[in-house]
Design a protein around this motif. Structure first.
Motif, PDB file in Angstrom:
ATOM      1  N   HIS A 198      69.098 119.640  -7.607  1.00  0.00           N
ATOM      2  CA  HIS A 198      68.079 120.457  -8.276  1.00  0.00           C
ATOM      3  C   HIS A 198      66.891 120.733  -7.358  1.00  0.00           C
ATOM      4  CE1 HIS A 198      69.370 119.316 -12.665  1.00  0.00           C
ATOM      5  NE2 HIS A 198      70.336 119.884 -11.973  1.00  0.00           N
ATOM      6  N   ALA A 199      66.571 119.796  -6.486  1.00  0.00           N
ATOM      7  CA  ALA A 199      65.407 119.940  -5.606  1.00  0.00           C
ATOM      8  C   ALA A 199      65.749 120.582  -4.267  1.00  0.00           C
ATOM      9  CB  ALA A 199      64.780 118.565  -5.369  1.00  0.00           C
ATOM     10  N   LEU A 200      67.012 120.930  -4.059  1.00  0.00           N
ATOM     11  CA  LEU A 200      67.459 121.430  -2.768  1.00  0.00           C
ATOM     12  C   LEU A 200      67.072 122.890  -2.576  1.00  0.00           C
ATOM     13  CD1 LEU A 200      69.164 120.687  -0.237  1.00  0.00           C
ATOM     14  CD2 LEU A 200      71.172 121.499  -1.503  1.00  0.00           C
ATOM     15  N   GLU A 201      66.423 123.193  -1.437  1.00  0.00           N
ATOM     16  CA  GLU A 201      66.111 124.583  -1.100  1.00  0.00           C
ATOM     17  C   GLU A 201      67.342 125.237  -0.487  1.00  0.00           C
ATOM     18  OE1 GLU A 201      62.768 125.170   1.401  1.00  0.00           O
ATOM     19  OE2 GLU A 201      61.308 124.920  -0.204  1.00  0.00           O
ATOM     20  N   LEU A 202      67.702 126.403  -1.016  1.00  0.00           N
ATOM     21  CA  LEU A 202      68.883 127.116  -0.540  1.00  0.00           C
ATOM     22  C   LEU A 202      68.541 128.590  -0.365  1.00  0.00           C
ATOM     23  CD1 LEU A 202      71.478 125.546  -3.012  1.00  0.00           C
ATOM     24  CD2 LEU A 202      71.421 125.142  -0.545  1.00  0.00           C
ATOM     25  N   GLY A 203      69.069 129.210   0.694  1.00  0.00           N
ATOM     26  CA  GLY A 203      68.882 130.638   0.901  1.00  0.00           C
ATOM     27  C   GLY A 203      69.610 131.455  -0.152  1.00  0.00           C
ATOM     28  N   MET A 204      69.269 132.734  -0.253  1.00  0.00           N
ATOM     29  CA  MET A 204      69.862 133.570  -1.294  1.00  0.00           C
ATOM     30  C   MET A 204      71.369 133.706  -1.136  1.00  0.00           C
ATOM     31  SD  MET A 204      69.546 135.270  -4.040  1.00  0.00           S
ATOM     32  CE  MET A 204      67.915 135.904  -4.404  1.00  0.00           C
ATOM     33  N   THR A 205      71.845 133.852   0.089  1.00  0.00           N
ATOM     34  CA  THR A 205      73.290 133.967   0.295  1.00  0.00           C
ATOM     35  C   THR A 205      74.009 132.703  -0.164  1.00  0.00           C
ATOM     36  OG1 THR A 205      72.967 135.450   2.184  1.00  0.00           O
ATOM     37  CG2 THR A 205      75.112 134.373   1.988  1.00  0.00           C
ATOM     38  N   ALA A 206      73.480 131.548   0.238  1.00  0.00           N
ATOM     39  CA  ALA A 206      74.088 130.275  -0.180  1.00  0.00           C
ATOM     40  C   ALA A 206      74.023 130.124  -1.697  1.00  0.00           C
ATOM     41  CB  ALA A 206      73.373 129.110   0.506  1.00  0.00           C
ATOM     42  N   GLN A 207      72.886 130.487  -2.282  1.00  0.00           N
ATOM     43  CA  GLN A 207      72.753 130.384  -3.732  1.00  0.00           C
ATOM     44  C   GLN A 207      73.775 131.263  -4.451  1.00  0.00           C
ATOM     45  OE1 GLN A 207      69.075 130.453  -5.868  1.00  0.00           O
ATOM     46  NE2 GLN A 207      67.889 129.606  -4.175  1.00  0.00           N
ATOM     47  N   LYS A 208      73.958 132.478  -3.973  1.00  0.00           N
ATOM     48  CA  LYS A 208      74.904 133.380  -4.645  1.00  0.00           C
ATOM     49  C   LYS A 208      76.332 132.864  -4.545  1.00  0.00           C
ATOM     50  CE  LYS A 208      72.400 137.765  -4.568  1.00  0.00           C
ATOM     51  NZ  LYS A 208      72.400 139.174  -4.114  1.00  0.00           N
ATOM     52  N   LEU A 209      76.698 132.344  -3.389  1.00  0.00           N
ATOM     53  CA  LEU A 209      78.049 131.807  -3.235  1.00  0.00           C
ATOM     54  C   LEU A 209      78.258 130.578  -4.125  1.00  0.00           C
ATOM     55  CD1 LEU A 209      78.521 132.161   0.637  1.00  0.00           C
ATOM     56  CD2 LEU A 209      79.621 133.520  -1.160  1.00  0.00           C
ATOM     57  N   ILE A 210      77.243 129.707  -4.176  1.00  0.00           N
ATOM     58  CA  ILE A 210      77.338 128.522  -5.042  1.00  0.00           C
ATOM     59  C   ILE A 210      77.374 128.949  -6.507  1.00  0.00           C
ATOM     60  CG2 ILE A 210      76.095 126.468  -5.820  1.00  0.00           C
ATOM     61  CD1 ILE A 210      75.057 126.206  -2.922  1.00  0.00           C
ATOM     62  N   PHE A 211      76.550 129.930  -6.864  1.00  0.00           N
ATOM     63  CA  PHE A 211      76.532 130.412  -8.249  1.00  0.00           C
ATOM     64  C   PHE A 211      77.902 130.955  -8.640  1.00  0.00           C
ATOM     65  CE2 PHE A 211      76.117 133.797 -11.367  1.00  0.00           C
ATOM     66  CZ  PHE A 211      75.337 133.202 -12.343  1.00  0.00           C
ATOM     67  N   ILE A 212      78.525 131.727  -7.761  1.00  0.00           N
ATOM     68  CA  ILE A 212      79.845 132.287  -8.063  1.00  0.00           C
ATOM     69  C   ILE A 212      80.888 131.178  -8.181  1.00  0.00           C
ATOM     70  CG2 ILE A 212      81.704 133.725  -7.134  1.00  0.00           C
ATOM     71  CD1 ILE A 212      79.479 135.514  -5.928  1.00  0.00           C
ATOM     72  N   ALA A 213      80.783 130.169  -7.325  1.00  0.00           N
ATOM     73  CA  ALA A 213      81.713 129.032  -7.409  1.00  0.00           C
ATOM     74  C   ALA A 213      81.575 128.322  -8.757  1.00  0.00           C
ATOM     75  CB  ALA A 213      81.448 128.062  -6.264  1.00  0.00           C
ATOM     76  N   PHE A 214      80.323 128.093  -9.180  1.00  0.00           N
ATOM     77  CA  PHE A 214      80.107 127.478 -10.499  1.00  0.00           C
ATOM     78  C   PHE A 214      80.591 128.397 -11.618  1.00  0.00           C
ATOM     79  CE2 PHE A 214      76.356 124.859  -8.711  1.00  0.00           C
ATOM     80  CZ  PHE A 214      77.192 123.783  -8.457  1.00  0.00           C
ATOM     81  N   LEU A 215      80.332 129.693 -11.457  1.00  0.00           N
ATOM     82  CA  LEU A 215      80.728 130.649 -12.486  1.00  0.00           C
ATOM     83  C   LEU A 215      82.234 130.628 -12.712  1.00  0.00           C
ATOM     84  CD1 LEU A 215      80.037 132.988 -14.410  1.00  0.00           C
ATOM     85  CD2 LEU A 215      80.230 134.545 -12.455  1.00  0.00           C
ATOM     86  N   LEU A 216      83.013 130.538 -11.631  1.00  0.00           N
ATOM     87  CA  LEU A 216      84.465 130.505 -11.759  1.00  0.00           C
ATOM     88  C   LEU A 216      84.929 129.286 -12.544  1.00  0.00           C
ATOM     89  CD1 LEU A 216      85.495 131.634  -8.148  1.00  0.00           C
ATOM     90  CD2 LEU A 216      85.749 132.953 -10.265  1.00  0.00           C
TER      91      LEU A 216
END
Length: 526
Positions: A198-216
Motif C-alpha cells: 500500500h505504501a509502495l511508490e509505483l510509476g504509472m506504467t507499472a501501476q497500470k500493468l499491476i492493475f490489469i493483472a489484479f483485474l484479470l
C-alpha cells in the motif's frame, strides 16, 4: 499482537473439523453430520468474537497475528482484519451453517466427504479475508478452488465435468497474473506484506500493468462481464450447497480484492482506468439483466441475477474517482464504497436463500425448469411465503437488505454522473421483472401437474434455514447502521489513500497534489 489467536482459530477450527468429519467415514453418518454442524456453529461463535471485540473507531488492522513462515523470502504468517474484511468473515461462518443443514438429508452419496469439503473451504475462505501477507493470501486463494472443484465434480449435475473444468480454468488463469504482480512488488519493496505494498511508490506504467493483472484475477471471481460465463454453468451443475457458497461468499472475494489490492496499491492506474470498470459494471447491470429475463432454468436466472447485482458492487467502488474530481460532492465517495460493501453482504443473504429455495423444489421434483412448476403455493404455503419474500428482497424492496446497498450506490452514482445513475437504476425495474416473473410462474396460478399437487411443505429443518435468513435480510434492511459503523472508519481511510497521488516525484512532478486535481486532469482529456 492479541494474546488469544482468534483469527487462527477461525481459520483452522473448521479445517480441523473437516478432517475430523472426513476421518469418521460414512459408517457413522449421523455422528459425522452432528460433528460437522457443531464445528460450523462453533466457528461462527468464535467469529462473533471478532465483531464483539472490534474497535470501529480506527482503521488500523486488528487481531493481528504475525510469525515468520519462510524467512529467506520474508514470507510471514501474517493475519489481521479491518472494517472491510471482518464483516465478510462473519458472513462466511454464518452461511456455512446453512449449507451444512441444507445437505443434512439431501446428500446421500458420500455425505461425510461432502460436509468435510465445505468445512475445509470455510477455513480457507476466512484465510483469504484475513491474510496480510501476499503469499499467504495467494495460497488460500488457490486452495479455495480445490474443495469447490471437488464439490461440483463429485456431487454436481450431468454436465459437472464441463462446468468444473471451465470454473477451474477461468479462475486459475487470472490468478497467475496476480502472482506475477505480487512477485514484482516484492522485488520493489523487499516484503510480501500487503500493507507495505500500500505504501509502495509505483510509476504509472507499472501501476497500470499491476492493475490489469489484479483485474484479470478479481474480475473472474466477481464475475464481471465478459468473463462471467463460467458462473451460470457452475451454478446449474453444482449441488445446492455449492451454489449457496459460490453466490454468497466466493463472488465477494473478487470485490474484496479490489478494495484490498487494486484501489490502495494502484490508485493512479485505478483513476485512469476507472471508466473501463464503470462501463463493464453498467453492461453487467443492464445486459445481464435482460439475459436473466429469458432464462427457463431457475438456477440460471438467479446466477445471472447475481452477476447483475455484483455490477452494483464494482460500480460503487470505482465511481469514487469521478466523485473526487468534483470537490462539491466528495462525500459520495465513501457512500459508494460503503454501498458496495452493504450490497455484498446483502447479496450473500438473499442469493444464498434463493438457491436454498430452488434446492427445496429440486429435492422434491428433481427439476429446475420453470415450466415444470406452477401453483406451488397451493401445496406449499410456507415455501411460497419465503420464496416471495426473498424474491422481493432480490428486486430491491424497501425494508429489505436488497434495497439499502443499491440505493446507496445509485445515490452516490448520481453525484458522479446522472446518466450512469439512470442506467444503474434501471436494474430495479429489470430485477423486479425477471424475479417476479419467475415467482408468478412457479409459485402462483393453478396447480399444473400431479408432481406439484403431491408436494409437501417445508419441514422444520428447512423452515429454520429460510426463517433465519429472512430475519437477517429484514434486520439489515431495517437497521443497517451496525454494519455501516463497523466499516466506516476503514472506508474513510481507503478514500484518503486513493485521494493522494502515489506516482514518484520524478514522474508526476506534483506527487503531493490531491486526487481531485489528478482526476479532473484525466477527465478533461479528449
Amino acid at each position: 499482537m492479541n494474546e488469544f489467536p482468534l483469527l487462527t482459530l477461525t481459520i483452522w477450527l473448521p479445517i480441523l473439523g473437516g478432517l475430523v468429519v472426513l476421518a469418521s467415514g460414512d459408517k457413522e453418518q449421523n455422528l459425522s453430520k452432528w460433528t460437522a454442524l457443531a464445528f460450523a456453529i462453533l466457528t461462527f461463535v468464535v467469529s462473533l468474537g471478532l465483531w464483539v471485540g472490534f474497535d470501529s473507531g480506527t482503521a488500523q488492522m486488528q487481531f493481528v497475528e504475525r510469525a515468520a513462515w519462510i524467512p529467506s523470502f520474508n514470507v510471514e504468517y501474517y493475519l489481521g482484519v479491518d472494517g472491510i474484511s471482518m464483516p465478510l468473515i462473519v458472513l462466511t461462518t454464518f452461511i456455512t451453517i446453512f449449507v451444512v443443514i441444507a445437505g443434512w438429508e439431501v446428500i446421500t452419496y458420500k455425505p461425510t466427504q461432502y460436509l468435510a469439503a465445505f468445512l475445509i473451504m470455510e477455513g480457507v475462505m476466512v484465510g483469504v479475508f484475513s491474510s496480510l501477507d501476499a503469499i499467504l493470501f495467494y495460497v488460500f486463494w488457490e486452495a479455495m478452488l480445490i474443495p469447490m472443484f471437488i464439490i461440483i465434480g463429485v456431487w454436481g449435475g450431468p454436465n459437472r465435468v464441463y462446468a468444473t473444468i471451465k470454473f477451474f480454468l477461468y479462475t486459475f488463469f487470472g490468478s497467475v497474473f496476480m502472482l506475477i504482480a505480487l512477485i514484482y512488488m516484492y522485488f520493489q519493496s523487499g516484503s510480501f506484506s500487503i500493507l507495505d505494498f500500500h505504501a509502495l511508490e509505483l510509476g504509472m506504467t507499472a501501476q497500470k500493468l499491476i492493475f490489469i493483472a489484479f483485474l484479470l484475477a478479481f474480475a473472474v471471481k466477481v464475475p464481471m462481464f465478459p468473463v462471467h460465463t463460467w458462473l451460470p454453468d457452475a451454478h446449474v451443475e453444482a449441488p445446492t450447497g455449492g451454489s449457496v457458497i459460490l453466490a454468497a461468499i466466493m463472488l465477494k472475494i473478487g470485490g474484496y480484492g479490489f478494495l484490498r489490492f487494486s484501489l490502495p496499491i494502484t490508485p493512479d492506474a485505478s483513476a485512469s482506468l476507472a471508466w473501463l470498470i464503470i462501463a463493464l459494471s453498467l453492461i453487467a447491470i443492464l445486459y445481464i439483466g435482460f439475459v436473466a429475463l429469458v432464462q427457463q432454468d431457475m438456477k440460471k436466472l438467479i446466477a445471472y441475477s447475481s452477476i447483475a447485482h455484483m455490477g452494483f458492487v464494482t460500480l460503487g467502488f470505482f465511481i469514487v474517482f469521478t466523485i473526487l474530481a468534483n470537490p462539491d460532492v466528495s462525500g459520495g465517495s465513501v457512500m459508494g464504497i460503503e454501498g458496495g460493501m452493504v450490497q455484498m453482504i446483502s447479496h450473500g443473504f438473499i442469493s444464498g436463500a434463493l438457491f436454498l429455495c430452488v434446492g427445496v423444489l429440486y429435492d422434491r421434483v428433481h427439476s429446475r425448469e420453470i415450466a415444470d412448476y406452477g401453483g406451488v403455493v397451493n401445496t406449499m404455503p410456507w415455501f411460497g411465503a419465503f420464496m416471495v419474500f426473498f424474491a422481493m428482497a432480490n428486486a430491491g424492496l424497501p425494508g429489505t437488505s436488497g434495497f439499502v446497498g443499491e440505493f446507496m450506490v445509485i445515490l452516490a452514482t448520481f453525484r458522479a454522473d446522472f446518466w450512469w445513475a439512470f442506467l444503474a437504476a434501471t436494474t430495479l425495474v429489470l430485477a423486479a421483472a425477471f424475479t417476479l416473473w419467475m415467482v408468478k410462474r412457479v409459485v402462483f396460478g393453478e396447480v399444473k401437474n400431479d408432481k406439484v399437487a403431491a408436494l409437501s411443505d417445508l419441514d422444520v429443518r428447512e423452515r429454520i434455514n429460510l426463517g433465519v435468513l429472512a430475519a437477517a435480510v429484514l434486520a439489515l434492511g431495517l437497521w443497517p447502521a451496525p454494519l455501516m459503523n463497523v466499516m466506516h472508519a476503514t472506508v474513510e481511510n481507503l478514500v484518503d489513500q486513493v485521494a493522494v497521488c502515489k506516482l514518484p516525484t520524478a514522474e508526476s512532478g506534483e506527487c503531493a497534489r490531491s486526487r481531485t486535481e489528478q482526476v479532473a486532469a484525466i477527465v478533461s482529456q479528449p
